[in-house]
Design a protein around this motif. Structure first.
Motif, PDB file in Angstrom:
ATOM      1  N   ALA A 170       0.821  -1.216   0.000  1.00 22.50           N
ATOM      2  CA  ALA A 170       0.000   0.000   0.000  1.00 22.50           C
ATOM      3  C   ALA A 170       0.851   1.261   0.000  1.00 22.50           C
ATOM      4  O   ALA A 170       0.536   2.232  -0.686  1.00 22.50           O
ATOM      5  CB  ALA A 170      -0.934   0.005   1.216  1.00 22.50           C
ATOM      6  N   ASP A 202       4.064   1.402  -0.972  1.00 25.73           N
ATOM      7  CA  ASP A 202       4.867   1.379  -2.194  1.00 25.73           C
ATOM      8  C   ASP A 202       6.207   2.093  -2.016  1.00 25.73           C
ATOM      9  O   ASP A 202       6.508   3.062  -2.705  1.00 25.73           O
ATOM     10  CB  ASP A 202       4.068   1.995  -3.356  1.00 25.73           C
ATOM     11  CG  ASP A 202       4.731   1.733  -4.706  1.00 25.73           C
ATOM     12  OD1 ASP A 202       5.465   0.730  -4.827  1.00 25.73           O
ATOM     13  OD2 ASP A 202       4.520   2.541  -5.630  1.00 25.73           O
ATOM     14  N   ALA A 240       1.307   8.190   1.549  1.00 22.42           N
ATOM     15  CA  ALA A 240       1.402   6.859   2.158  1.00 22.42           C
ATOM     16  C   ALA A 240       0.196   6.610   3.056  1.00 22.42           C
ATOM     17  O   ALA A 240      -0.382   5.511   3.045  1.00 22.42           O
ATOM     18  CB  ALA A 240       2.698   6.734   2.960  1.00 22.42           C
ATOM     19  N   GLY A 255      -2.709   5.714   1.021  1.00 25.77           N
ATOM     20  CA  GLY A 255      -2.590   4.331   0.573  1.00 25.77           C
ATOM     21  C   GLY A 255      -3.035   3.350   1.641  1.00 25.77           C
ATOM     22  O   GLY A 255      -3.685   2.338   1.355  1.00 25.77           O
TER      23      GLY A 255
END
Length: 76
Positions: free
Chosen positions: A16, A18, A41, A44
């Protein structure tokens, strides 16, 4: 539905967020210590909770979390 194990959760978390570089994440990892922990983030992670686990969380929920284990506890 049974919440995933912490290891499964960390795998989903890594996907999530990445990360551009390989990052070692444990349950005790402090979110603020992660090089790419920012608003993107966090978004995500919010999407991961919704899509992977069917649980809605907010930015305020994330602000209460210090470690990856704290995030995992949100699955309750």
């Amino acid at each position: 539905m049974t919440p995933p194990s912490i290891d499964q959760f960390i795998d989903n978390f890594l996907t999530a967020v990445d990360f551009q570089e390989v990052v070692e994440v444990t349950p005790e990892t402090k979110l603020q210590s992660l090089p790419e922990w920012d608003s993107l983030a966090a978004l995500g992670v919010i999407v991961m909770f919704d899509v992977e686990f069917g649980k809605a969380i907010t930015g305020d929920d994330l602000k209460t979390c210090t470690t990856v284990a704290d995030l995992h506890k949100l699955l309750g």
